[in-house]
Design an enzyme around this catalytic site. Sequence first.
Site, short mmCIF file in Angstrom:
data_model
loop_
_atom_site.label_atom_id
_atom_site.label_comp_id
_atom_site.label_asym_id
_atom_site.label_seq_id
_atom_site.Cartn_x
_atom_site.Cartn_y
_atom_site.Cartn_z
N GLY A 219 0.83 -1.21 0.00
CA GLY A 219 0.00 0.00 0.00
C GLY A 219 0.85 1.24 0.00
O GLY A 219 2.06 1.19 -0.27
N ASN A 220 0.26 2.38 0.28
CA ASN A 220 1.01 3.64 0.35
C ASN A 220 0.39 4.54 1.41
O ASN A 220 -0.62 4.19 2.03
CB ASN A 220 1.07 4.30 -1.02
CG ASN A 220 -0.30 4.59 -1.57
OD1 ASN A 220 -1.03 5.42 -1.03
ND2 ASN A 220 -0.68 3.89 -2.63
#
Length: 413
Positions: A219-220
């Site tokens: 993810g980020n």
Amino acid sequence: MKVVVGITGGIAAYKAVGVVRALVLAGHDVHVVPTAAALRFVGRPTLEAISRNPVESDLYEGVAEVRHVALGQTADLIVIAPATANTLAKLAVGLADDLLGTTVLASSAPLVVAPAMHTGMWEHPATQANVRTLEARGVVVVGPASGQLTGADAGAGRMSEPGDIVEAALDAATAANPDLDRAVVPETAGVSHDRLAGRTVLISAGGTREPLDPVRFLGNSSTGSQGVALAAAARDRGAAVVLLAANLEVPAPEGVRVVPVTSAQAMLDAARAEAQAADLVIMAAAVADYRPATTAETKLKKADLGDALTVELVRNPDVLATLAAERPRPDQVVVGFAAETEADPERLLALGREKIAAKGADFLVLNEVGFDRGFGPGETAVTVIDREGRVIGEASGTKPSVAAAILDAVAPA
Ligand code: CTP
């Protein structure tokens, strides 16, 4: 319907005359309640002539008719434009030291406020807290817009255009009571409508998650705050908003259609379908450029993997570039974002120019990010460039104020 228009003491009070006029020309029964300070900016005769009703402002006039509660009790809608910082504070705590205050407290009608003040006052934590209190209570807050202020400076704090305030107010009244006749504000009312009124806007927000196995993902750091602020700002300008929500960490705004997506591929599929009806597309989400080549069906186990794990990643489709290439209509406007860790403004701009050309977007919103910068609810700073690489807008401040500035740049009134 019976509409109370409260006018409070700011220079934008002169624009409130446009709000009253549009409501009257649509056939509504409009009662203006100016504060004492508002009457220093616009005269009572003007307000009486335009509203076609006597103008009440004094708590101690008409006491026998119990006017301090009668107006509020019989109103179908209360609109306060402009709403100063002082008025927002009074409304938030329920002060009733003038006729407008008692009218609001005595009323169960929808309340719509259009704030107008200097950017510093708007962004002050006290004002922001008051606005949140009012919103939590169901008050509809329209604007403020960004642009030239009364002094030499510019920023968030301009009162929204009268046409937008009236549309939002009539929407609020008919949503609360569908039996009310909304009536149509005639073009001759002379109010300008925002370019987004009645348009469809597609906005992506958040960050994609690319699954490794049923419980893990790549993810980020995107929380979705900027995309959510854009969705709320576009909604406030009268647009029908579709929000492609990728794993938001902030609540989606009321009054927008939310399409939840998780991965880049899911975002592409949803975006392609939703873009068909969109007049404006803004891709604010952080989309993963790569995904694991395979997703394990069952949880990956250390016992099987040993001390080191190598994950093969494959390229994801580029949602923004795909949408820009597949526009359903040549006049659809496509806006991308570019989050870069480049601190030098010139080199940041150069990266932006390369990126807008590579993606085929009409506008690109550039911002600098870092481990502790650019994500979440704090302040941000952006530069907006067009296809030719020209800087057409710059803004810094809270994400809602930056969202307003972005819309001003890509969809000017
Ligand atoms: N974007 C997209 N699909 C991707 C990657 C990015 O639609 N697979 C969009 C983002 O929503 C954003 C814009 O492209 O509007 C720029 O994203 P950014 O991450 O800054 O650019 P990248 O294309 O990923 O370029 P790079 O990471 O190489 O700088």
